[in-house]
Write a protein that holds these residues in place. Structure first.
Motif, PDB file in Angstrom:
ATOM      1  N   MET A 207      27.265  39.560  22.170  1.00  0.00           N
ATOM      2  CA  MET A 207      26.591  38.680  23.131  1.00  0.00           C
ATOM      3  C   MET A 207      25.954  39.524  24.233  1.00  0.00           C
ATOM      4  N   GLU A 208      24.721  39.186  24.603  1.00  0.00           N
ATOM      5  CA  GLU A 208      24.001  39.919  25.642  1.00  0.00           C
ATOM      6  C   GLU A 208      24.741  39.836  26.975  1.00  0.00           C
ATOM      7  N   SER A 209      24.671  40.937  27.743  1.00  0.00           N
ATOM      8  CA  SER A 209      25.402  40.989  29.015  1.00  0.00           C
ATOM      9  C   SER A 209      24.904  39.948  30.015  1.00  0.00           C
ATOM     10  N   TRP A 210      23.591  39.612  29.980  1.00  0.00           N
ATOM     11  CA  TRP A 210      23.072  38.641  30.934  1.00  0.00           C
ATOM     12  C   TRP A 210      23.687  37.261  30.696  1.00  0.00           C
ATOM     13  N   VAL A 211      24.008  36.965  29.423  1.00  0.00           N
ATOM     14  CA  VAL A 211      24.648  35.693  29.101  1.00  0.00           C
ATOM     15  C   VAL A 211      26.046  35.647  29.710  1.00  0.00           C
ATOM     16  N   LEU A 212      26.776  36.752  29.603  1.00  0.00           N
ATOM     17  CA  LEU A 212      28.130  36.809  30.173  1.00  0.00           C
ATOM     18  C   LEU A 212      28.102  36.638  31.684  1.00  0.00           C
ATOM     19  N   PHE A 213      27.133  37.275  32.345  1.00  0.00           N
ATOM     20  CA  PHE A 213      27.025  37.130  33.800  1.00  0.00           C
ATOM     21  C   PHE A 213      26.638  35.702  34.177  1.00  0.00           C
ATOM     22  N   ALA A 214      25.761  35.082  33.388  1.00  0.00           N
ATOM     23  CA  ALA A 214      25.369  33.696  33.666  1.00  0.00           C
ATOM     24  C   ALA A 214      26.557  32.757  33.486  1.00  0.00           C
ATOM     25  N   LEU A 215      27.364  33.007  32.453  1.00  0.00           N
ATOM     26  CA  LEU A 215      28.555  32.183  32.233  1.00  0.00           C
ATOM     27  C   LEU A 215      29.558  32.366  33.367  1.00  0.00           C
ATOM     28  N   ALA A 216      29.746  33.608  33.811  1.00  0.00           N
ATOM     29  CA  ALA A 216      30.666  33.871  34.927  1.00  0.00           C
ATOM     30  C   ALA A 216      30.170  33.190  36.197  1.00  0.00           C
ATOM     31  N   ALA A 217      28.870  33.264  36.442  1.00  0.00           N
ATOM     32  CA  ALA A 217      28.297  32.613  37.620  1.00  0.00           C
ATOM     33  C   ALA A 217      28.521  31.112  37.569  1.00  0.00           C
ATOM     34  N   THR A 218      28.349  30.535  36.388  1.00  0.00           N
ATOM     35  CA  THR A 218      28.548  29.096  36.210  1.00  0.00           C
ATOM     36  C   THR A 218      30.002  28.712  36.477  1.00  0.00           C
ATOM     37  N   ALA A 219      30.929  29.538  36.011  1.00  0.00           N
ATOM     38  CA  ALA A 219      32.352  29.266  36.235  1.00  0.00           C
ATOM     39  C   ALA A 219      32.683  29.337  37.727  1.00  0.00           C
ATOM     40  N   PHE A 220      32.186  30.372  38.405  1.00  0.00           N
ATOM     41  CA  PHE A 220      32.413  30.502  39.847  1.00  0.00           C
ATOM     42  C   PHE A 220      31.849  29.289  40.587  1.00  0.00           C
ATOM     43  N   GLN A 221      30.657  28.861  40.183  1.00  0.00           N
ATOM     44  CA  GLN A 221      30.008  27.744  40.861  1.00  0.00           C
ATOM     45  C   GLN A 221      30.790  26.456  40.667  1.00  0.00           C
ATOM     46  N   THR A 222      31.347  26.267  39.480  1.00  0.00           N
ATOM     47  CA  THR A 222      32.153  25.075  39.215  1.00  0.00           C
ATOM     48  C   THR A 222      33.393  25.063  40.100  1.00  0.00           C
ATOM     49  N   VAL A 223      34.057  26.225  40.213  1.00  0.00           N
ATOM     50  CA  VAL A 223      35.236  26.328  41.077  1.00  0.00           C
ATOM     51  C   VAL A 223      34.859  26.055  42.526  1.00  0.00           C
ATOM     52  N   ARG A 224      33.694  26.562  42.937  1.00  0.00           N
ATOM     53  CA  ARG A 224      33.264  26.332  44.325  1.00  0.00           C
ATOM     54  C   ARG A 224      33.066  24.855  44.597  1.00  0.00           C
ATOM     55  N   PHE A 225      32.439  24.141  43.664  1.00  0.00           N
ATOM     56  CA  PHE A 225      32.226  22.713  43.857  1.00  0.00           C
ATOM     57  C   PHE A 225      33.555  21.966  43.902  1.00  0.00           C
ATOM     58  N   MET A 226      34.506  22.404  43.085  1.00  0.00           N
ATOM     59  CA  MET A 226      35.824  21.781  43.110  1.00  0.00           C
ATOM     60  C   MET A 226      36.507  22.023  44.463  1.00  0.00           C
ATOM     61  N   LEU A 227      36.386  23.247  44.977  1.00  0.00           N
ATOM     62  CA  LEU A 227      36.966  23.564  46.278  1.00  0.00           C
ATOM     63  C   LEU A 227      36.301  22.749  47.384  1.00  0.00           C
TER      64      LEU A 227
END
Length: 296
Positions: free
Chosen positions: A1-21
């Protein structure tokens, strides 16, 4: 898997946690501007300390760096303001739904500003993802008939405007990172450091003039607000790194998985059920991301 996809997925996960917080830690003591300011002010010191400690020397910045950085920082603030204003509108659900077309708007902005297009298979995958998001959103009907009624609808205008502003910020952030002479993570760190400084200064000045005392209230709310700032920092660093590696439209398209993450979080934490319509939407978004990974 391309590294940019992994960073985008990580960013999405962080953003979801932020919205939950934000949902759990939200306080009535802060205005919309103050809550937005807390995102930036609690992230900026960490980024600057990391930059000073990690970077052996500041990299060379291209001639267009500051134009891109200022445009990105300001348009992100404006996009956030438009989104907040949507919640003050009777038809805010309409605007929020239209805002979620920001992936396609980002493609158009990328063509205009950076001259970066996407392949037709990639664009088709993006459209598929947007359809999935709209199914999850259960888009409501717009009040008023015809084009005039559409254009006169405040929520419609705010939704599309916020989508355009988010698109501009993503594309100009990519432009800023490409103006930094270093490897991807360091380019992202440098660009993010300067963008956050711009945002803290700009929004801080606005609050001093228009909302006296709000900055003090933000400081008093630090035990809760700092967690929002730190998760925002993790997401921003991952977004910026992904932008250094790939077209902003593709990155935002993968970021649509945030809708699924949020839905799953609601199911897991609040024991809500998933409808058939939502199941179809989830499937389309997953298919969209898989196609994007294959064709890019």
């Amino acid at each position: 898997m391309e590294s940019w996809v992994l960073f985008a997925l990580a960013a999405t996960a962080f953003q979801t946690v932020r919205f939950m917080l934000q949902k759990v830690l939200a306080t009535k003591d802060l205005s919309a501007g103050g809550a937005t300011f807390s995102r930036f002010v609690f992230s900026a010191p960490v980024v600057w300390i990391a930059a000073v400690l990690i970077l052996p020397a500041w990299p060379v910045l291209g001639s267009k760096f500051w134009a891109f950085a200022v445009a990105g920082g300001v348009t992100q603030i404006l996009a956030t303001v438009c989104t907040v204003m949507l919640f003050q509108s009777r038809n805010f659900a309409v605007g929020i739904t239209l805002k979620k077309t920001e992936v396609l708007l980002t493609v158009l902005v990328g063509i205009v500003i950076l001259g970066e297009g996407v392949t037709w298979p990639g664009f088709a995958a993006m459209v598929l993802g947007v359809v999935g998001v709209l199914l999850l959103s259960d888009p409501p009907k717009v009040e008023g008939r015809g084009l005039r009624g559409l254009l006169m609808n405040r929520a419609v205008v705010l939704g599309l405007t916020s989508g355009v502003f988010f698109g501009v910020s993503a594309v100009t952030y990519r432009g800023a990172t490409l103006e930094v002479s270093d490897e991807p993570m360091m380019r992202a760190l440098v660009a993010l450091a300067f963008v956050l400084a711009i945002q803290v200064a700009a929004l801080g000045f606005w609050l001093l003039i228009r909302e006296p005392g709000e900055i003090t209230r933000v400081a008093r709310a630090w035990p809760r607000a700092m967690w929002i700032g730190l998760t925002s920092l993790g997401g921003s660093l991952c977004w910026f790194t992904a932008f250094t590696l790939e077209n902003a439209g593709y990155v935002f398209a993968v970021g649509q998985l945030e809708v699924i993450f949020s839905l799953l979080a609601s199911v897991y934490f609040f024991h809500e059920t998933v409808t058939r319509r939502e199941g179809i939407g989830i499937g389309l978004i997953f298919l969209s991301v898989v196609v994007l990974i294959v064709v890019t």
